[in-house]
Scaffold this motif. Structure first.
Motif, PDB file in Angstrom:
ATOM      1  N   GLN A 229      -7.987  -4.510  -2.189  1.00 18.96           N
ATOM      2  CA  GLN A 229      -7.503  -4.534  -0.813  1.00 18.96           C
ATOM      3  C   GLN A 229      -8.554  -3.931   0.122  1.00 18.96           C
ATOM      4  O   GLN A 229      -9.439  -3.194  -0.326  1.00 18.96           O
ATOM      5  CB  GLN A 229      -6.211  -3.714  -0.698  1.00 18.96           C
ATOM      6  CG  GLN A 229      -5.037  -4.288  -1.473  1.00 18.96           C
ATOM      7  CD  GLN A 229      -4.582  -5.628  -0.910  1.00 18.96           C
ATOM      8  OE1 GLN A 229      -4.383  -5.772   0.287  1.00 18.96           O
ATOM      9  NE2 GLN A 229      -4.456  -6.630  -1.785  1.00 18.96           N
TER      10      GLN A 229
ATOM     11  N   THR B 204      -6.929  -0.160   6.890  1.00 19.30           N
ATOM     12  CA  THR B 204      -6.190  -1.063   7.783  1.00 19.30           C
ATOM     13  C   THR B 204      -6.136  -0.379   9.141  1.00 19.30           C
ATOM     14  O   THR B 204      -5.472   0.653   9.308  1.00 19.30           O
ATOM     15  CB  THR B 204      -4.774  -1.319   7.253  1.00 19.30           C
ATOM     16  OG1 THR B 204      -4.894  -1.987   5.991  1.00 19.30           O
ATOM     17  CG2 THR B 204      -3.989  -2.208   8.207  1.00 19.30           C
TER      18      THR B 204
ATOM     19  N   ARG C 247     -10.068  -9.786   8.735  1.00 17.78           N
ATOM     20  CA  ARG C 247     -10.830  -8.927   7.832  1.00 17.78           C
ATOM     21  C   ARG C 247     -12.300  -8.961   8.220  1.00 17.78           C
ATOM     22  O   ARG C 247     -12.860 -10.031   8.468  1.00 17.78           O
ATOM     23  CB  ARG C 247     -10.641  -9.378   6.385  1.00 17.78           C
ATOM     24  CG  ARG C 247      -9.230  -9.098   5.912  1.00 17.78           C
ATOM     25  CD  ARG C 247      -9.042  -9.322   4.435  1.00 17.78           C
ATOM     26  NE  ARG C 247      -7.698  -8.897   4.039  1.00 17.78           N
ATOM     27  CZ  ARG C 247      -7.267  -8.795   2.798  1.00 17.78           C
ATOM     28  NH1 ARG C 247      -8.093  -9.100   1.797  1.00 17.78           N
ATOM     29  NH2 ARG C 247      -6.042  -8.402   2.523  1.00 17.78           N
TER      30      ARG C 247
ATOM     31  N   LYS D  43       0.833  -1.185   0.000  1.00 15.47           N
ATOM     32  CA  LYS D  43       0.000   0.000   0.000  1.00 15.47           C
ATOM     33  C   LYS D  43       0.875   1.245   0.000  1.00 15.47           C
ATOM     34  O   LYS D  43       1.836   1.331   0.744  1.00 15.47           O
ATOM     35  CB  LYS D  43      -0.868  -0.020   1.257  1.00 15.47           C
ATOM     36  CG  LYS D  43      -2.117   0.793   1.106  1.00 15.47           C
ATOM     37  CD  LYS D  43      -2.931   0.723   2.349  1.00 15.47           C
ATOM     38  CE  LYS D  43      -3.418  -0.652   2.659  1.00 15.47           C
ATOM     39  NZ  LYS D  43      -4.200  -0.697   3.885  1.00 15.47           N
TER      40      LYS D  43
END
Lengths: 328, 197
Positions: B184, B188, B98, A2
């Motif tokens: 993705q 996060t 997740r 990322k």
């Protein structure tokens, strides 16, 4: 992997603003009839820089000088040659010569504080760039790279590419510089969590390419089978790479740097250097020059420390970087 | 003879490598630790987090606007979200779980970190800690490490153990404000609170 995009957006916005702000005033002489500019051109700005023996600092110094000139000041660069005594002499000259402000990149986080205080006492405001001084009440502001988070990102990439086992060498910068330790601590905050990664040597090469070459050359005699070298800046990374090349180990040992110097960014693209961290010397230098300008025009409300975001540069994203920043 | 010498050198090397030590900074370890305790026990529980569902919807619509609206910036360039919400565990990975936030097959997915916590995300995520309130950047970085340790010691063990696929997790946490990468998770998150049901 990322990639942090927001820093890019914010920096891009900042740079765009700078272009807009400076676009109409790029001149070595004040605009006719502009009283404020006519007054400010009488002021001189000194750019006192730790060393010009490193392209990254040349960019920092010249950008600060050029931005100050754009804002209507006479600006002169003073090279301290990594010597606190020379730096002190520069401050003496600047104070006695009637400079209006100092854009400052220090040689010693602790030792340089006295110079900044002397300037402050003489009514000459000091604006630190890139390197922190260990005082919160001496400089007007300190524009500083977020070295710690940069090497946290680098450390994570190090573990990803070297693996969770292996041996490595760390080449530190100047031990009296806070950036040296911020980078080292950020890196170790990640890598030390993996007990299989062993640091077999750690040595200061003072941010210097030749010293890094010599240091690693010596280390390789005792530690010929290392997997990686973490360097506290890009000049040392290039020196380390040269040492590995001479030892015919360049294709086996990964080298990691920090700065985003053009030569290293190209080397990342070529696969010679595993990764670096892009600092934004131009952003820091321009911001410091603009703060000085605002201060000289009466503004007093500056945060003491302003961290500037940095970005990890790897082979995967290297195409986006160049000329000491992001390609736009 | 050589063998004896080799064994002796192995056991008693002529050179002993010792890492260099950083010079001391303004604040002591105790100061940094007490600052971390104060933040963790007083400021963090009272901090107002954005609804993660709202932030995710905004990110899906326009990341730049979402960041501008919901993220706090630190210095020049870095930005973070501080979010709270609930989701269903859809996958477990080595260092993360997740969560699907919302219902349906296309519910947005976020990642809650369960492995080692690095960097400044927790320190800077709420926007409540100011670098100019400490004596140096080194102390500010030490504060980040202290907070990361608290997350690892107090939040992550139970989350790792109990967050199995299908369970629901209520959480609060901090995330770097970055543009989403296709395929993705949208965020996060380093959790500063997590309850598994």
């Amino acid at each position: 992997m990322k990639l942090p995009q927001l820093p890019t957006l914010v920096l891009a916005f900042g740079l765009a603003s700078l272009v807009v702000l400076s676009g109409c005033s790029r001149s070595d002489s004040p605009a006719a009839g502009d009283g404020a500019t006519a007054k400010s051109v009488a002021k001189r700005v000194a750019v006192i820089i730790s060393t010009l023996n490193n392209p990254w600092f040349v960019v920092l110094a010249e950008t600060a000088r050029d931005r100050a000139r754009e804002l209507g000041y006479e600006a002169t660069i003073f090279d301290s040659q990594n010597d606190p005594t020379k730096e002190s002499t520069h401050f003496d000259n600047v104070i006695s010569s009637g400079y209006g402000a100092v854009l400052f990149n220090c040689t010693d986080a602790k030792g340089s504080v006295a110079n900044v205080r002397r300037a402050k006492a003489a009514g000459v405001p000091v604006f630190c760039m890139d390197r922190e001084i260990e005082a919160s009440d001496a400089a007007v502001s300190q524009i500083l790279s977020d070295n710690y988070s940069g090497t946290v990102a680098l450390g994570r990439y190090f573990v990803k590419t070297v693996g969770e086992t292996g041996t490595y060498v760390e080449l530190l910068g100047l031990v009296a510089d806070t950036n040296t330790w911020a980078r080292s601590k950020g890196f170790h905050s990640v890598v030390d969590r993996y007990p299989g990664l062993k640091m077999v040597a750690q040595q200061s090469a003072e941010f210097d390419r030749s010293k890094a070459l010599e240091a690693l050359d010596t280390i390789l005699q005792a530690q010929p089978n290392i997997d990686a070298v973490f360097c506290g800046n890009d000049a040392m990374a290039m020196g380390a790479y040269q040492a590995l090349l001479a030892a015919r180990k360049a294709d086996k040992v990964r080298v990691f740097g920090f700065d985003g110097a053009d030569e290293v960014v190209r080397s990342v693209a070529d696969g010679k250097i595993a990764a670096t961290v892009m600092q934004y010397p131009k952003v820091m230098a321009r911001t410091a020059a603009e703060n000085a300008d605002r201060y000289l025009k009466g503004v007093r409300d500056f945060p003491q420390r302003m961290p500037v975001a940095v970005e990890l540069v790897t082979r995967e994203n290297v195409a986006k970087f160049g000329n000491y920043g992001r390609k736009e | 003879m050589f063998a004896i010498a080799a064994v002796a050198l192995w056991c008693f090397p002529l050179f002993h490598f010792r890492p260099l030590v950083a010079p001391a900074t303004g604040a002591g370890v105790a100061d940094v630790s007490s600052a971390a305790d104060k933040f963790w026990n007083e400021q963090l529980p009272a901090a107002r987090a954005a609804d993660v569902a709202v932030v995710l919807a905004a990110l899906q619509k326009n990341p730049q606007t979402a960041i501008k609206t919901y993220a706090c910036t630190v210095g020049l360039g870095a930005a973070y979200f501080f979010v709270s919400g609930e989701g269903r565990v859809v996958a477990r990975e080595r260092n993360a779980v997740r969560l699907a936030v919302g219902t349906g097959a296309d519910a947005p997915v976020v990642e809650l970190q369960t492995g080692p916590v690095f960097g400044n995300t927790v320190r800077d995520g709420t926007g409540l800690l100011d670098v100019n309130r400490v004596s140096s950047l080194q102390d500010f970085n030490a504060l980040a490490a202290e907070l990361n340790q608290r997350v690892e010691a107090r939040i992550l063990p139970a989350l790792r153990e109990r967050a199995q696929p299908g369970t629901r997790v209520s959480f609060t946490g901090c995330a770097e404000a970055v543009e989403p990468v296709p395929g993705q998770p949208l965020l996060t998150i380093v959790p500063t609170r997590a309850e598994v049901r």
